[in-house]
Design a protein around this motif. Structure first.
Motif, PDB file in Angstrom:
ATOM      1  N   LEU A 188      16.339  36.169  21.398  1.00  0.00           N
ATOM      2  CA  LEU A 188      17.742  36.507  21.028  1.00  0.00           C
ATOM      3  C   LEU A 188      17.594  35.418  19.638  1.00  0.00           C
ATOM      4  CD1 LEU A 188      21.371  37.150  22.568  1.00  0.00           C
ATOM      5  CD2 LEU A 188      19.591  39.468  21.386  1.00  0.00           C
ATOM      6  N   ILE A 189      18.042  35.565  18.664  1.00  0.00           N
ATOM      7  CA  ILE A 189      18.145  34.892  17.900  1.00  0.00           C
ATOM      8  C   ILE A 189      19.261  34.028  17.628  1.00  0.00           C
ATOM      9  CG2 ILE A 189      17.682  33.698  14.936  1.00  0.00           C
ATOM     10  CD1 ILE A 189      15.049  36.767  15.550  1.00  0.00           C
ATOM     11  N   VAL A 190      20.136  33.010  18.028  1.00  0.00           N
ATOM     12  CA  VAL A 190      21.250  32.919  18.086  1.00  0.00           C
ATOM     13  C   VAL A 190      21.431  31.442  18.445  1.00  0.00           C
ATOM     14  CG1 VAL A 190      21.648  33.397  21.161  1.00  0.00           C
ATOM     15  CG2 VAL A 190      23.601  32.889  19.721  1.00  0.00           C
ATOM     16  N   SER A 191      22.236  30.429  17.740  1.00  0.00           N
ATOM     17  CA  SER A 191      22.570  28.882  18.017  1.00  0.00           C
ATOM     18  C   SER A 191      23.349  29.018  19.285  1.00  0.00           C
ATOM     19  CB  SER A 191      23.304  28.634  17.066  1.00  0.00           C
ATOM     20  OG  SER A 191      24.700  28.843  17.163  1.00  0.00           O
ATOM     21  N   ILE A 192      22.509  27.396  20.253  1.00  0.00           N
ATOM     22  CA  ILE A 192      23.370  27.171  21.284  1.00  0.00           C
ATOM     23  C   ILE A 192      25.031  26.939  20.841  1.00  0.00           C
ATOM     24  CG2 ILE A 192      23.233  25.038  23.381  1.00  0.00           C
ATOM     25  CD1 ILE A 192      21.261  27.525  23.164  1.00  0.00           C
ATOM     26  N   GLU A 193      25.275  26.713  19.883  1.00  0.00           N
ATOM     27  CA  GLU A 193      26.934  26.292  20.078  1.00  0.00           C
ATOM     28  C   GLU A 193      27.400  28.380  19.359  1.00  0.00           C
ATOM     29  OE1 GLU A 193      29.980  24.661  19.100  1.00  0.00           O
ATOM     30  OE2 GLU A 193      29.025  23.931  18.982  1.00  0.00           O
ATOM     31  N   ASN A 194      26.946  28.944  19.120  1.00  0.00           N
ATOM     32  CA  ASN A 194      27.178  30.421  19.264  1.00  0.00           C
ATOM     33  C   ASN A 194      27.554  30.902  20.055  1.00  0.00           C
ATOM     34  OD1 ASN A 194      28.569  29.817  16.398  1.00  0.00           O
ATOM     35  ND2 ASN A 194      26.934  30.352  15.301  1.00  0.00           N
ATOM     36  N   LEU A 195      26.691  30.533  21.137  1.00  0.00           N
ATOM     37  CA  LEU A 195      26.836  31.221  22.512  1.00  0.00           C
ATOM     38  C   LEU A 195      27.521  30.622  23.327  1.00  0.00           C
ATOM     39  CD1 LEU A 195      22.948  30.958  23.929  1.00  0.00           C
ATOM     40  CD2 LEU A 195      24.471  33.057  24.182  1.00  0.00           C
ATOM     41  N   LYS A 196      28.545  29.460  23.195  1.00  0.00           N
ATOM     42  CA  LYS A 196      29.960  28.991  24.100  1.00  0.00           C
ATOM     43  C   LYS A 196      30.428  30.248  24.525  1.00  0.00           C
ATOM     44  CE  LYS A 196      29.357  24.058  22.885  1.00  0.00           C
ATOM     45  NZ  LYS A 196      30.418  23.087  22.270  1.00  0.00           N
TER      46      LYS A 196
END
Length: 211
Positions: free
Chosen positions: A181-189
């Protein structure tokens, strides 16, 4: 999650989609449209209201700024269609193809995509509110800078989907599958994931998990 379903009367007027050219304004209301070929066409600000559309082909058609309320699409092909700046409320897509379609800068509310193919769909800068993806394929779909409110992915293929600048807080992807998946750690919270997915994310971060 409960979403509002389309409110469609039982008695609908049967039409062909090409009839739209004979309307004073580009709109259908309380209509049943079946087996229509309407590919490579262009209609700006089309409005569909309390209408069912079955077995129709809209490949490469430009429906920019389309306004949909209480509409059900069944077995339709909207691949590479332009639905940018769309407004949708109480909509169902069942067994439809939207391969590579453009839905950027749209409002999508109370909408269900079921058993449908949305690979490479562009959703960038759209707002989702009460939307269910059910047994749908969103491989390489682009959800850049989207607002997701009460959105669920049920048994979907979300491999290589892009969630850049999009928060997944409160979003449940635990029943869906992906290799990456293309997603930042910040936005996975706050995203709800399965144990297996948590291990996948850890490995994507370069963590080495030992029992």
């Amino acid at each position: 999650m409960k979403i509002d379903t389309p409110k469609i009367p039982e008695n609908l007027t049967e039409r062909k989609f090409t009839d739209i050219y004979y309307e004073e304004d580009p709109e259908f209301e309380v209509s049943l449209v079946t087996d229509s070929q309407f590919d490579n066409e262009s209609i700006d600000r089309l409005r569909l209201y309390q209408t069912v559309i079955k077995n129709c082909n809209f490949v490469n058609t430009d429906f920019s700024r389309i306004d949909l309320t209480d509409v059900r699409f069944e077995n339709c092909d909207l691949s590479n269609a332009n639905l940018g700046n769309a407004s949708m409320n109480r909509i169902e897509f069942y067994n439809c193809k939207l391969l590579g379609s453009n839905l950027t800068e749209s409002y999508i509310g109370n909408t269900r995509f079921e058993k449908s193919i949305l690979n490479m769909v562009m959703f960038g800068n759209s707002k989702f509110e009460k939307v269910t993806f059910d047994d749908a394929s969103l491989e390489s779909a682009d959800l850049y800078d989207c607002k997701l409110k009460k959105v669920e992915f049920l048994s979907c293929n979300i491999n290589d989907a892009r969630f850049e600048e999009t928060s997944l807080k409160g979003i449940d992807i635990s029943s869906s599958n992906f290799d990456s998946l293309i997603v930042s750690i910040e936005n996975l919270k706050g995203c709800k994931v399965s144990t297996f997915q948590a291990i996948q994310f850890a490995s994507l971060l370069g963590l080495k998990i030992q029992d």
